[in-house]
Scaffold this active site. Structure first.
Site, PDB file in Angstrom:
ATOM      1  N   ARG A   1      55.611  -0.112  17.560  1.00 32.35           N
ATOM      2  CA  ARG A   1      54.164   0.088  17.487  1.00 32.35           C
ATOM      3  C   ARG A   1      53.821   1.555  17.270  1.00 32.35           C
ATOM      4  O   ARG A   1      54.608   2.441  17.598  1.00 32.35           O
ATOM      5  CB  ARG A   1      53.507  -0.356  18.815  1.00 32.35           C
ATOM      6  CG  ARG A   1      53.599  -1.841  19.086  1.00 32.35           C
ATOM      7  CD  ARG A   1      52.643  -2.614  18.204  1.00 32.35           C
ATOM      8  NE  ARG A   1      52.689  -4.030  18.505  1.00 32.35           N
ATOM      9  CZ  ARG A   1      53.517  -4.896  17.942  1.00 32.35           C
ATOM     10  NH1 ARG A   1      54.378  -4.481  17.026  1.00 32.35           N
ATOM     11  NH2 ARG A   1      53.492  -6.181  18.256  1.00 32.35           N
TER      12      ARG A   1
ATOM     13  N   PHE B   1      37.172   0.349  27.704  1.00 32.88           N
ATOM     14  CA  PHE B   1      38.193   1.405  27.613  1.00 32.88           C
ATOM     15  C   PHE B   1      37.861   2.388  26.470  1.00 32.88           C
ATOM     16  O   PHE B   1      37.472   3.541  26.717  1.00 32.88           O
ATOM     17  CB  PHE B   1      39.558   0.708  27.433  1.00 32.88           C
ATOM     18  CG  PHE B   1      40.663   1.547  26.889  1.00 32.88           C
ATOM     19  CD1 PHE B   1      40.944   2.797  27.423  1.00 32.88           C
ATOM     20  CD2 PHE B   1      41.463   1.073  25.841  1.00 32.88           C
ATOM     21  CE1 PHE B   1      41.983   3.566  26.921  1.00 32.88           C
ATOM     22  CE2 PHE B   1      42.495   1.830  25.343  1.00 32.88           C
ATOM     23  CZ  PHE B   1      42.759   3.077  25.865  1.00 32.88           C
TER      24      PHE B   1
ATOM     25  N   ASP C   1      26.477  -3.719  26.781  1.00 33.25           N
ATOM     26  CA  ASP C   1      27.763  -4.225  27.276  1.00 33.25           C
ATOM     27  C   ASP C   1      27.485  -5.363  28.247  1.00 33.25           C
ATOM     28  O   ASP C   1      26.593  -5.246  29.088  1.00 33.25           O
ATOM     29  CB  ASP C   1      28.527  -3.082  27.974  1.00 33.25           C
ATOM     30  CG  ASP C   1      30.009  -3.389  28.136  1.00 33.25           C
ATOM     31  OD1 ASP C   1      30.341  -4.449  28.703  1.00 33.25           O
ATOM     32  OD2 ASP C   1      30.834  -2.569  27.692  1.00 33.25           O
ATOM     33  N   ASN C   2      28.220  -6.459  28.128  1.00 33.67           N
ATOM     34  CA  ASN C   2      28.002  -7.566  29.076  1.00 33.67           C
ATOM     35  C   ASN C   2      28.923  -7.469  30.293  1.00 33.67           C
ATOM     36  O   ASN C   2      28.946  -8.368  31.131  1.00 33.67           O
ATOM     37  CB  ASN C   2      28.156  -8.927  28.379  1.00 33.67           C
ATOM     38  CG  ASN C   2      29.591  -9.203  27.953  1.00 33.67           C
ATOM     39  OD1 ASN C   2      30.474  -8.365  28.139  1.00 33.67           O
ATOM     40  ND2 ASN C   2      29.829 -10.371  27.389  1.00 33.67           N
ATOM     41  N   LEU C   3      29.690  -6.390  30.362  1.00 32.41           N
ATOM     42  CA  LEU C   3      30.588  -6.101  31.487  1.00 32.41           C
ATOM     43  C   LEU C   3      31.618  -7.217  31.712  1.00 32.41           C
ATOM     44  O   LEU C   3      32.072  -7.422  32.841  1.00 32.41           O
ATOM     45  CB  LEU C   3      29.793  -5.820  32.781  1.00 32.41           C
ATOM     46  CG  LEU C   3      28.758  -4.686  32.688  1.00 32.41           C
ATOM     47  CD1 LEU C   3      28.067  -4.473  34.032  1.00 32.41           C
ATOM     48  CD2 LEU C   3      29.407  -3.359  32.245  1.00 32.41           C
TER      49      LEU C   3
ATOM     50  N   ILE D   1      39.055  -9.136  23.215  1.00 36.65           N
ATOM     51  CA  ILE D   1      40.129  -8.231  22.774  1.00 36.65           C
ATOM     52  C   ILE D   1      41.543  -8.762  22.987  1.00 36.65           C
ATOM     53  O   ILE D   1      42.507  -8.072  22.664  1.00 36.65           O
ATOM     54  CB  ILE D   1      40.028  -6.864  23.498  1.00 36.65           C
ATOM     55  CG1 ILE D   1      40.038  -7.086  25.018  1.00 36.65           C
ATOM     56  CG2 ILE D   1      38.824  -6.094  23.033  1.00 36.65           C
ATOM     57  CD1 ILE D   1      40.505  -5.888  25.791  1.00 36.65           C
TER      58      ILE D   1
ATOM     59  N   PHE E   1      61.782 -10.041  20.694  1.00 39.04           N
ATOM     60  CA  PHE E   1      62.401 -11.112  19.904  1.00 39.04           C
ATOM     61  C   PHE E   1      63.913 -11.034  20.132  1.00 39.04           C
ATOM     62  O   PHE E   1      64.451  -9.935  20.318  1.00 39.04           O
ATOM     63  CB  PHE E   1      62.089 -10.920  18.411  1.00 39.04           C
ATOM     64  CG  PHE E   1      60.641 -11.127  18.065  1.00 39.04           C
ATOM     65  CD1 PHE E   1      60.126 -12.405  17.894  1.00 39.04           C
ATOM     66  CD2 PHE E   1      59.778 -10.046  17.916  1.00 39.04           C
ATOM     67  CE1 PHE E   1      58.783 -12.603  17.584  1.00 39.04           C
ATOM     68  CE2 PHE E   1      58.444 -10.232  17.609  1.00 39.04           C
ATOM     69  CZ  PHE E   1      57.946 -11.514  17.440  1.00 39.04           C
TER      70      PHE E   1
ATOM     71  N   ALA F   1      32.215  -3.667  21.220  1.00 39.92           N
ATOM     72  CA  ALA F   1      32.308  -4.871  22.068  1.00 39.92           C
ATOM     73  C   ALA F   1      33.103  -5.941  21.339  1.00 39.92           C
ATOM     74  O   ALA F   1      32.920  -6.147  20.141  1.00 39.92           O
ATOM     75  CB  ALA F   1      30.907  -5.392  22.376  1.00 39.92           C
TER      76      ALA F   1
ATOM     77  N   TYR G   1      42.449 -13.609  16.553  1.00 43.70           N
ATOM     78  CA  TYR G   1      41.803 -12.305  16.813  1.00 43.70           C
ATOM     79  C   TYR G   1      41.776 -11.465  15.535  1.00 43.70           C
ATOM     80  O   TYR G   1      40.737 -10.925  15.134  1.00 43.70           O
ATOM     81  CB  TYR G   1      42.574 -11.580  17.922  1.00 43.70           C
ATOM     82  CG  TYR G   1      42.218 -10.126  18.107  1.00 43.70           C
ATOM     83  CD1 TYR G   1      41.067  -9.750  18.794  1.00 43.70           C
ATOM     84  CD2 TYR G   1      43.041  -9.113  17.596  1.00 43.70           C
ATOM     85  CE1 TYR G   1      40.739  -8.402  18.968  1.00 43.70           C
ATOM     86  CE2 TYR G   1      42.733  -7.778  17.774  1.00 43.70           C
ATOM     87  CZ  TYR G   1      41.586  -7.427  18.455  1.00 43.70           C
ATOM     88  OH  TYR G   1      41.270  -6.093  18.619  1.00 43.70           O
TER      89      TYR G   1
HETATM   90  N1  LIG Z   1      42.925  -1.313  22.646  1.00 39.88           N
HETATM   91  C1  LIG Z   1      43.436  -1.257  21.414  1.00 39.88           C
HETATM   92  O1  LIG Z   1      44.562  -0.821  21.206  1.00 39.88           O
HETATM   93  C2  LIG Z   1      42.621  -1.678  20.227  1.00 39.88           C
HETATM   94  C3  LIG Z   1      43.245  -1.682  18.981  1.00 39.88           C
HETATM   95  C4  LIG Z   1      42.494  -2.054  17.875  1.00 39.88           C
HETATM   96  C5  LIG Z   1      41.158  -2.367  18.006  1.00 39.88           C
HETATM   97  N2  LIG Z   1      40.584  -2.363  19.231  1.00 39.88           N
HETATM   98  C6  LIG Z   1      39.156  -2.697  19.299  1.00 39.88           C
HETATM   99  O2  LIG Z   1      38.462  -1.676  20.002  1.00 39.88           O
HETATM  100  C7  LIG Z   1      37.349  -2.234  20.690  1.00 39.88           C
HETATM  101  C8  LIG Z   1      37.371  -1.846  22.154  1.00 39.88           C
HETATM  102  O3  LIG Z   1      38.561  -2.370  22.746  1.00 39.88           O
HETATM  103  P1  LIG Z   1      39.034  -1.945  24.195  1.00 39.88           P
HETATM  104  O4  LIG Z   1      40.516  -1.947  24.164  1.00 39.88           O
HETATM  105  O5  LIG Z   1      38.314  -0.721  24.625  1.00 39.88           O
HETATM  106  O6  LIG Z   1      38.576  -3.200  25.049  1.00 39.88           O
HETATM  107  P2  LIG Z   1      37.661  -3.324  26.377  1.00 39.88           P
HETATM  108  O7  LIG Z   1      37.734  -4.741  26.811  1.00 39.88           O
HETATM  109  O8  LIG Z   1      38.004  -2.272  27.358  1.00 39.88           O
HETATM  110  O9  LIG Z   1      36.222  -3.032  25.797  1.00 39.88           O
HETATM  111  C9  LIG Z   1      35.384  -4.020  25.266  1.00 39.88           C
HETATM  112  C10 LIG Z   1      34.031  -3.868  25.898  1.00 39.88           C
HETATM  113  O10 LIG Z   1      33.133  -4.791  25.293  1.00 39.88           O
HETATM  114  C11 LIG Z   1      32.441  -5.512  26.308  1.00 39.88           C
HETATM  115  N3  LIG Z   1      32.158  -6.842  25.749  1.00 39.88           N
HETATM  116  C12 LIG Z   1      33.039  -7.827  25.477  1.00 39.88           C
HETATM  117  N4  LIG Z   1      32.421  -8.889  24.924  1.00 39.88           N
HETATM  118  C13 LIG Z   1      31.107  -8.550  24.853  1.00 39.88           C
HETATM  119  C14 LIG Z   1      29.953  -9.224  24.379  1.00 39.88           C
HETATM  120  N5  LIG Z   1      30.031 -10.463  23.868  1.00 39.88           N
HETATM  121  N6  LIG Z   1      28.763  -8.581  24.446  1.00 39.88           N
HETATM  122  C15 LIG Z   1      28.664  -7.339  24.970  1.00 39.88           C
HETATM  123  N7  LIG Z   1      29.724  -6.661  25.439  1.00 39.88           N
HETATM  124  C16 LIG Z   1      30.932  -7.257  25.377  1.00 39.88           C
HETATM  125  C17 LIG Z   1      33.366  -5.550  27.491  1.00 39.88           C
HETATM  126  O11 LIG Z   1      32.700  -5.733  28.720  1.00 39.88           O
HETATM  127  C18 LIG Z   1      34.016  -4.167  27.392  1.00 39.88           C
HETATM  128  O12 LIG Z   1      33.259  -3.196  28.060  1.00 39.88           O
HETATM  129  C19 LIG Z   1      37.416  -3.750  20.455  1.00 39.88           C
HETATM  130  O13 LIG Z   1      36.575  -4.075  19.379  1.00 39.88           O
HETATM  131  C20 LIG Z   1      38.867  -3.975  20.067  1.00 39.88           C
HETATM  132  O14 LIG Z   1      39.019  -5.116  19.265  1.00 39.88           O
HETATM  133  C21 LIG Z   1      41.278  -2.028  20.343  1.00 39.88           C
END
Ligand SMILES: NC(=O)c1ccc[n+]([C@@H]2O[C@H](COP(=O)([O-])OP(=O)(O)OC[C@H]3O[C@@H](n4cnc5c(N)ncnc54)[C@H](O)[C@@H]3O)[C@@H](O)[C@H]2O)c1
Length: 319
Positions: free
Chosen positions: A212, A11, A31-33, A76, A203, A73, A141
């Site tokens: 948030r 995302f 990316d491991n998808l 999440i 809650f 990556a 997490y």
């Molecule tokens: N969505 C939020 O509100 C939010 C808030 C704070 C932090 N984050 C951080 O932002 C980053 C992206 O989050 P997102 O919401 O886009 O999630 P997402 O799941 O859409 O993206 C994560 C991506 O990483 C890939 N991935 C997961 N594990 C992997 C691995 N071991 N090796 C290679 N690729 C891997 C997944 O296939 C995916 O494409 C993350 O680090 C998340 O912790 C997100």
């Protein structure tokens, strides 16, 4: 610049890749998808389907010679981290450490890390929370993300690796999946489009739901562009500073859908109810002043604007 984006088919990562390409950078993705998919990939970026913990990353670094590593990556899901903290730590701590080691050995100029202000500060006494507030992470997490931050700081001090840590608030927008850290907009929108009544977790003594700080994904992607260009080391909240309760978010999402012509009768005016989940935080808003002062970053989209773009994307996807 040559940039390696991990999680670039996910995302947020895919919007980060789009922003880099738009700015003329040369982008490779690892990316491991596992939660992302190839449909999110920018055509101009090269994709390596690999896990960030894989030994093959050494070859990828040798081949791509990245100047910047932008690490998105991750495992999440907060509830999943509660159920399986070992796996969470393996991906989010060990995976990050692997990339740091490679970055240091392959002469990477800058490491950018997507951390979480939404989870890391825990139920903070100070809201909106500033970066100098000592985190009390409330889930595996968040513990893993904080730990990764500390490793990054160590690599900065020990090896001179330049870094920027971006502590995101609750990110929402096109391409979000409903299962992530902050998937509530995706959950509400997808359910309402399927004419299902969504569930609001709360809650007992906070019936309007959690509070948030919702930040639009295109603003969040812009923070990576700024962090790549600027030299400030350290951590920055990437947020709006504005708190919204889940019930208000629900009504705003409903209003956006109705405005876009989706017929949703009065039976959708109130969501179903369920108790808060393990690891849920009552109030989380982040103070964005440091990012504004030192990076010149500010979130440009209002929640209404971001929701209306998100709804438009869902409707286009359905066509
Ligand atoms: N969505 C939020 O509100 C939010 C808030 C704070 C932090 N984050 C951080 O932002 C980053 C992206 O989050 P997102 O919401 O886009 O999630 P997402 O799941 O859409 O993206 C994560 C991506 O990483 C890939 N991935 C997961 N594990 C992997 C691995 N071991 N090796 C290679 N690729 C891997 C997944 O296939 C995916 O494409 C993350 O680090 C998340 O912790 C997100």
């Amino acid at each position: 610049m040559r940039v390696l984006v991990t999680g670039g088919c996910g995302f947020i990562g895919s919007h980060v890749v789009d922003a880099y390409i738009r700015e003329g950078h040369d982008v490779a993705i690892v990316d491991n998808l596992s939660s992302g998919h190839e449909g999110n990939k920018n055509d101009k970026a090269r994709l390596y389907i690999a896990d960030v913990r894989d030994a093959i990353l050494e070859d990828i670094f040798r081949q791509e010679k990245p100047e910047v590593v932008n690490h998105h990556a991750a495992q999440i899901s907060v509830p999943l981290s509660v159920r399986d903290p070992l796996n969470d730590a393996d991906v989010n701590i060990k995976g990050t450490l692997h990339l740091l080691d490679l970055s240091q050995r392959h002469g990477v100029r800058k490491f950018i890390f997507s951390s979480t202000g939404g989870a890391i500060y825990g139920d903070a006494e100070q809201v909106p929370t500033t970066e100098d507030y000592h985190p009390v992470p409330a889930s595996p997490y968040a513990i893993a993300k904080f730990s990764a931050e500390n490793y990054i700081r160590f690599f900065g001090e020990q090896h001179g690796l330049r870094y920027t840590i971006l502590r995101y608030a609750n990110v929402y927008g096109p391409r979000q999946i409903p299962h992530g850290e902050a998937g509530v907009v995706a959950i509400f929108t997808e359910a309402l489009l399927q004419k299902k009544l969504p569930t609001l977790n709360h809650f007992a003594d906070q019936p309007r739901g959690m509070i948030r700080d919702y930040c639009y994904v295109k603003d969040v992607a812009e923070a990576s562009i700024i962090a790549t260009a600027k030299d400030q080391r350290g951590m920055f909240n990437i947020a709006t500073g504005v708190g919204t309760c889940t019930l208000d978010l629900y009504h705003l999402t409903l209003a956006s859908l109705r405005k876009a012509g989706i017929s949703l009768g009065p039976e959708y005016d109130e969501p179903q109810r369920a108790e808060a989940r393990d690891g849920d935080i009552r109030v989380s808003t982040l103070n964005p002043a440091k990012a504004l002062k030192e990076l010149g970053f500010h979130a440009r989209h209002t929640l209404e604007e971001g929701l209306s773009e998100t709804v438009r994307w869902y409707l286009q996807k359905q066509e």
